[in-house]
Design a protein around this motif. Structure first.
Motif, PDB file in Angstrom:
ATOM      1  N   VAL A  36     -71.325 167.081 102.346  1.00 14.26           N
ATOM      2  CA  VAL A  36     -70.054 166.391 102.376  1.00 14.26           C
ATOM      3  C   VAL A  36     -70.046 165.600 102.015  1.00 14.26           C
ATOM      4  N   GLU A  37     -70.589 164.569 101.214  1.00 14.92           N
ATOM      5  CA  GLU A  37     -70.816 163.230 101.140  1.00 14.92           C
ATOM      6  C   GLU A  37     -69.354 163.248 100.214  1.00 14.92           C
ATOM      7  N   ASP A  38     -69.102 164.064  99.331  1.00 18.16           N
ATOM      8  CA  ASP A  38     -68.157 164.607  98.194  1.00 18.16           C
ATOM      9  C   ASP A  38     -66.934 163.993  98.929  1.00 18.16           C
ATOM     10  N   SER A  39     -66.477 164.671 100.145  1.00 16.68           N
ATOM     11  CA  SER A  39     -65.482 164.460 100.721  1.00 16.68           C
ATOM     12  C   SER A  39     -64.965 162.526 100.918  1.00 16.68           C
ATOM     13  N   VAL A  40     -66.526 161.776 100.733  1.00 14.12           N
ATOM     14  CA  VAL A  40     -65.662 160.184 100.745  1.00 14.12           C
ATOM     15  C   VAL A  40     -64.957 160.366  99.760  1.00 14.12           C
ATOM     16  N   LYS A  41     -65.879 160.227  98.392  1.00 15.64           N
ATOM     17  CA  LYS A  41     -64.710 160.215  97.161  1.00 15.64           C
ATOM     18  C   LYS A  41     -64.600 160.829  97.271  1.00 15.64           C
ATOM     19  N   GLY A  43     -61.474 161.484  99.056  1.00 13.42           N
ATOM     20  CA  GLY A  43     -60.983 161.213  99.336  1.00 13.42           C
ATOM     21  C   GLY A  43     -60.533 159.503  99.642  1.00 13.42           C
ATOM     22  N   GLY A  44     -60.677 158.981  98.554  1.00 10.51           N
ATOM     23  CA  GLY A  44     -60.733 157.509  98.589  1.00 10.51           C
ATOM     24  C   GLY A  44     -61.370 156.526  99.060  1.00 10.51           C
ATOM     25  N   GLY A  45     -62.648 157.034 100.027  1.00 10.41           N
ATOM     26  CA  GLY A  45     -62.940 156.194 100.969  1.00 10.41           C
ATOM     27  C   GLY A  45     -63.092 156.975 102.578  1.00 10.41           C
ATOM     28  N   PRO A  46     -63.390 156.024 103.372  1.00 15.75           N
ATOM     29  CA  PRO A  46     -64.188 156.920 104.366  1.00 15.75           C
ATOM     30  C   PRO A  46     -62.657 157.575 105.447  1.00 15.75           C
ATOM     31  N   LEU A  47     -61.852 156.813 105.425  1.00 16.05           N
ATOM     32  CA  LEU A  47     -60.902 157.227 106.631  1.00 16.05           C
ATOM     33  C   LEU A  47     -60.664 158.785 106.414  1.00 16.05           C
ATOM     34  N   THR A 250     -70.989 155.074 106.281  1.00 17.57           N
ATOM     35  CA  THR A 250     -69.917 154.162 105.469  1.00 17.57           C
ATOM     36  C   THR A 250     -69.705 153.488 107.052  1.00 17.57           C
ATOM     37  N   GLY A 251     -70.385 153.474 107.820  1.00 17.50           N
ATOM     38  CA  GLY A 251     -70.128 151.892 108.824  1.00 17.50           C
ATOM     39  C   GLY A 251     -71.202 150.933 108.721  1.00 17.50           C
ATOM     40  N   GLY A 252     -72.431 151.137 108.671  1.00 14.84           N
ATOM     41  CA  GLY A 252     -73.711 150.390 108.050  1.00 14.84           C
ATOM     42  C   GLY A 252     -73.530 150.025 106.336  1.00 14.84           C
ATOM     43  N   SER A 258     -66.688 155.824  95.185  1.00 18.35           N
ATOM     44  CA  SER A 258     -67.217 156.662  94.041  1.00 18.35           C
ATOM     45  C   SER A 258     -68.870 156.594  94.020  1.00 18.35           C
ATOM     46  N   GLU A 259     -69.178 155.927  94.843  1.00 21.87           N
ATOM     47  CA  GLU A 259     -71.027 156.548  94.833  1.00 21.87           C
ATOM     48  C   GLU A 259     -71.638 157.712  95.746  1.00 21.87           C
ATOM     49  N   TRP A 260     -70.123 158.191  96.513  1.00 20.72           N
ATOM     50  CA  TRP A 260     -70.874 159.191  97.594  1.00 20.72           C
ATOM     51  C   TRP A 260     -70.588 160.491  96.851  1.00 20.72           C
ATOM     52  N   SER A 261     -71.229 161.891  96.661  1.00 18.90           N
ATOM     53  CA  SER A 261     -71.385 162.205  95.809  1.00 18.90           C
ATOM     54  C   SER A 261     -72.822 163.169  96.353  1.00 18.90           C
ATOM     55  N   ASP A 262     -72.790 164.198  95.688  1.00 16.15           N
ATOM     56  CA  ASP A 262     -73.430 165.376  96.273  1.00 16.15           C
ATOM     57  C   ASP A 262     -75.252 164.181  96.341  1.00 16.15           C
ATOM     58  N   GLY A 263     -76.329 164.695  97.284  1.00 18.27           N
ATOM     59  CA  GLY A 263     -77.470 163.886  97.602  1.00 18.27           C
ATOM     60  C   GLY A 263     -77.562 162.320  97.805  1.00 18.27           C
ATOM     61  N   TYR A 264     -76.279 161.572  98.138  1.00 20.15           N
ATOM     62  CA  TYR A 264     -75.897 160.141  98.051  1.00 20.15           C
ATOM     63  C   TYR A 264     -76.933 160.252  99.543  1.00 20.15           C
ATOM     64  N   PHE A 265     -77.099 161.297 100.994  1.00 23.24           N
ATOM     65  CA  PHE A 265     -77.180 160.791 101.914  1.00 23.24           C
ATOM     66  C   PHE A 265     -78.493 160.070 102.476  1.00 23.24           C
ATOM     67  N   ALA A 266     -79.289 160.837 100.761  1.00 21.17           N
ATOM     68  CA  ALA A 266     -81.091 159.816 100.801  1.00 21.17           C
ATOM     69  C   ALA A 266     -81.165 158.452 100.184  1.00 21.17           C
ATOM     70  N   GLU A 267     -79.638 158.615  99.120  1.00 17.00           N
ATOM     71  CA  GLU A 267     -80.020 157.103  99.048  1.00 17.00           C
ATOM     72  C   GLU A 267     -79.223 155.916 100.026  1.00 17.00           C
ATOM     73  N   VAL A 268     -78.527 156.624 100.699  1.00 17.66           N
ATOM     74  CA  VAL A 268     -78.372 155.546 102.127  1.00 17.66           C
ATOM     75  C   VAL A 268     -79.413 155.722 103.414  1.00 17.66           C
ATOM     76  N   GLY A 269     -80.087 157.039 103.210  1.00 18.95           N
ATOM     77  CA  GLY A 269     -81.147 156.882 104.040  1.00 18.95           C
ATOM     78  C   GLY A 269     -82.161 155.676 103.846  1.00 18.95           C
ATOM     79  N   MET A 270     -82.526 155.600 102.656  1.00 17.41           N
ATOM     80  CA  MET A 270     -83.564 155.216 102.445  1.00 17.41           C
ATOM     81  C   MET A 270     -83.180 153.422 102.166  1.00 17.41           C
ATOM     82  N   LEU A 271     -81.797 153.173 101.800  1.00 14.93           N
ATOM     83  CA  LEU A 271     -81.209 152.179 102.445  1.00 14.93           C
ATOM     84  C   LEU A 271     -81.085 151.390 104.163  1.00 14.93           C
TER      85      LEU A 271
END
Length: 500
Positions: A36-41, A43-47, A250-252, A258-271
Motif C-alpha cells: 500500500v506504500e505506492d498509494s502514498v506516492k 497520491g502525491g502525499g498521505p491525504l 505518515t503522521g510520525g 516520493s520515498e513511499w514505494s514497495d518495501g518502505y514500511f521496513a524503513e518506517v519501522g527502523m526510523l
C-alpha cells in the motif's frame, strides 16, 4: 464417476469455521499493508491515500462483501460466482466468468513467490542472481502447492498463524509512533504529483477479491451463518491493517511522498523502532506473501473443482486426493503461476485488475437479475434492500470498475480482448469434446432404478438449488454421456444446450 475413496475424502475432510475463513478472506483480499506504500506516492502525499482507504471500503469493499454473503449462502457449493452467473445468464456466461476469474487469480498468485524473494534479497543478495532465483522460485511454488494438497483445513489454520505474525509488528509500530505523530502531516497532498492510474490501480488491487472465498463455500461449516460473520470480520481487519500503519508512518515521520514505494514500511519501522522492528517487518512481509499464495491457490483450485462438478470441465478436475483436495486443479493453478511469474509486477497488476473488473460487472448484473427473476430463492442471508436499493448498491462499485478499465493501457485492452476471445471459443470446444466423448464429463447424482431424462433434471436441480433451467440442462446433459443406455435422452438435452 467419482470413486468411493474420493467421495469419502470430500465428506470427511474437516470444514472451515469462522476464524480460519476470516484468515483466508483476509489473505484473498489483503495480506497486510505490504504494497500500500505506492498509494502514498501515487497520491502525491498521505491525504489521498488515507481518504482512499476510508472511502473505497464504503463504496467498494462493503457492497461486494454484502453481495458475496447473500449469494454464497444462497448457493453453498464449490464454484461460487460461476454458479451465480450460470443461474442468472446460463452456463455459457458462467463458464466465461470462471475462465476470467481463474486466470485473474493465477496472475495474482504469480506475484507472491516473486515478492517473497524480493524481500529475502535485501538480506541474502544471492537471490538477485538467476542461478539462485529460479530454483528458489520453483522450490517455493512446489512447497506451497504441497501444503494446499494436504488439506484446506491446514491452509486455513496456517493462514491464522501467518496473519497474527504478519500484523503484530504493525501494532507495535503504531504504539511506538504515538509520541511522534503530528496530525497536520496527514493533510499533505501535491496534486501536480498525483498519478491517477497508479492510485486507482493500487486502491482497487488492495481492496478486491472479496468474492473469492465463495469458491470454497462447499468446504465451509454451516455457510449460512459462517460466511456473513467471516466477511464482516475480514472487512474490519483489512481496513484496520491498512489505516493503522499508514497513520503511524505518515503522521510520525517527515518522509517525502516520493520515498513511499514497495518495501518502505521496513524503513518506517527502523526510523520509529530501530533495526529490530525493520527486520520483523521484513520477515512478516515475506510470511504474508506465503499466506497470500496459499489462500489464492485454494480459491482457484476449488473453483475449477466446482466447474467440473457443474459439468463445465472434464470430470478429472473434480477428482480429490485422500485429503479431500482437488489434485489436478491444484496442479493446473501451480503450473499457471510458474509460467506467469516472469511478467513484471505492473504488467500483472493492470492485467489482472482488468479481467477481474469484467467479471465483477457480470456478478453485479447477476445479483440484480436473480433478485428480479428468483424473488423466492432461499436466501439464508439477504441484503436488507429491495430491488431498487440493491441496484443503487451496485451502481458506485460499477462506476469504479469502469473507471479502472478506462485507465488501462492499450496493451492491456489488446491482451484482455484476446483472453475473452479464447474463452468464447473454448466453451464450444469443450461441448464438442463431450459430444465426441473425447473425455468424461459427469456430475454426482443420486442413483435410482430408472434414470430418465426428467429424473436427471430433478437430480441436478436438487444438487444445485436455484440454478436455472439452462444450467440444469447442462448438468443433466453432461452426466448423460456417462450412461451409454441413455443416448436418446442425452441427445435431447444436447440439442437444448446447443440452442441456448
Amino acid at each position: 464417476m467419482t470413486s468411493d475413496v474420493q467421495q469419502k475424502a470430500a465428506k470427511t475432510s474437516p470444514k472451515l469455521t469462522v476464524l480460519p475463513l476470516i484468515a483466508l478472506i483476509f489473505y484473498e483480499v489483503s495480506g497486510g499493508p505490504f504494497g500500500v506504500e505506492d498509494s502514498v506516492k501515487a497520491g502525491g502525499g498521505p491525504l489521498l491515500s488515507l481518504l482512499g482507504f476510508l472511502i473505497f471500503p464504503l463504496i467498494w469493499s462493503i457492497p461486494e462483501a454484502l453481495i458475496t454473503a447473500e449469494l454464497a449462502t444462497s448457493f453453498p457449493e464449490n464454484g461460487g460466482y460461476v454458479i451465480w452467473i450460470s443461474s442468472a445468464f446460463g452456463p455459457f456466461w458462467g463458464f466465461q466468468e470462471g475462465f476470467w476469474k481463474w486466470l485473474s487469480g493465477v496472475l495474482d498468485n504469480a506475484l507472491y513467490p516473486v515478492l517473497f524473494l524480493d524481500y529475502l534479497k535485501h538480506s541474502l543478495p544471492i537471490f538477485n542472481l538467476l542461478i539462485a532465483r529460479i530454483p528458489a522460485l520453483l522450490g517455493i511454488t512446489g512447497a506451497l502447492t504441497y501444503l494446499n494438497y494436504r488439506g484446506l483445513h491446514i491452509v486455513g489454520f496456517s493462514a491464522v498463524s501467518l496473519l497474527v505474525f504478519s500484523l503484530c509488528p504493525f501494532v507495535v509500530m503504531g504504539i511506538l509512533s504515538i509520541p511522534h505523530i503530528k496530525p497536520r502531516r496527514w493533510l499533505v497532498v501535491d496534486f501536480k504529483k498525483v498519478d491517477w492510474r497508479g492510485y486507482f490501480n493500487s486502491m482497487f488491487w488492495n481492496l478486491n477479491y472479496w468474492d473469492k472465498a465463495s469458491t470454497l463455500a462447499g468446504e465451509v461449516e454451516n455457510p449460512s451463518k459462517t460466511f456473513p460473520k467471516a466477511l464482516l470480520g475480514a472487512v474490519v481487519l483489512v481496513v484496520s491493517s491498512y489505516l493503522i500503519p499508514l497513520l503511524a508512518g505518515t503522521g510520525g515521520l517527515t518522509s517525502l511522498s516520493s520515498e513511499w514505494s514497495d518495501g518502505y514500511f521496513a524503513e518506517v519501522g527502523m526510523l520509529i523502532g530501530g533495526f529490530w522492528l525493520k527486520w520483523w517487518i521484513q520477515a512478516a512481509s515475506a510470511m504474508s506473501n506465503l499466506g497470500l499464495f496459499e489462500a489464492e491457490m485454494s480459491g482457484d483450485a476449488f473453483q475449477l473443482l466446482g466447474m467440473s462438478e457443474m459439468g463445465m470441465l472434464p470430470a478429472i478436475f473434480a477428482s480429490r486426493s485422500k485429503y479431500g483436495t482437488p489434485t489436478l486443479s491444484i496442479l493446473c493453478s501451480a503450473t499457471g503461476v510458474i509460467f506467469l511469474s516472469w511478467m513484471s509486477f505492473q504488467e500483472i497488476l493492470e492485467f489482472l485488475n482488468f479481467l477481474y473488473a469484467i467479471g465483477m460487472l457480470l456478478e453485479f448484473a447477476a445479483f440484480i437479475k436473480l433478485r428480479i427473476k428468483k424473488p423466492d430463492l432461499h436466501r439464508p442471508y439477504k441484503v436488507p434492500l429491495q430491488t431498487f436499493g440493491v441496484t443503487m448498491l451496485c451502481l458506485l462499485p460499477a462506476v469504479l470498475l469502469v473507471l479502472v478499465m478506462c485507465l488501462a493501457s492499450l496493451r492491456t485492452f489488446i491482451v484482455s480482448g484476446g483472453v475473452i476471445i479464447v474463452g468464447f471459443f473454448l466453451y464450444p470446444v469443450l461441448v464438442h469434446a463431450k459430444d465426441r466423448k473425447w473425455t468424461q464429463f459427469d456430475i454426482e447424482q443420486p442413483t435410482s432404478p430408472s434414470d430418465t431424462h426428467q429424473e436427471s433434471h430433478s437430480a441436478a436441480s436438487e444438487m444445485y438449488p436455484g440454478v436455472d433451467e439452462a444450467s440444469v440442462s447442462l448438468l443433466s446433459d453432461l452426466s448423460s454421456t456417462t450412461q451409454p443406455d441413455q443416448e436418446a435422452s442425452g441427445s435431447e438435452n444436447e440439442e437444448l444446450l446447443k440452442t441456448e
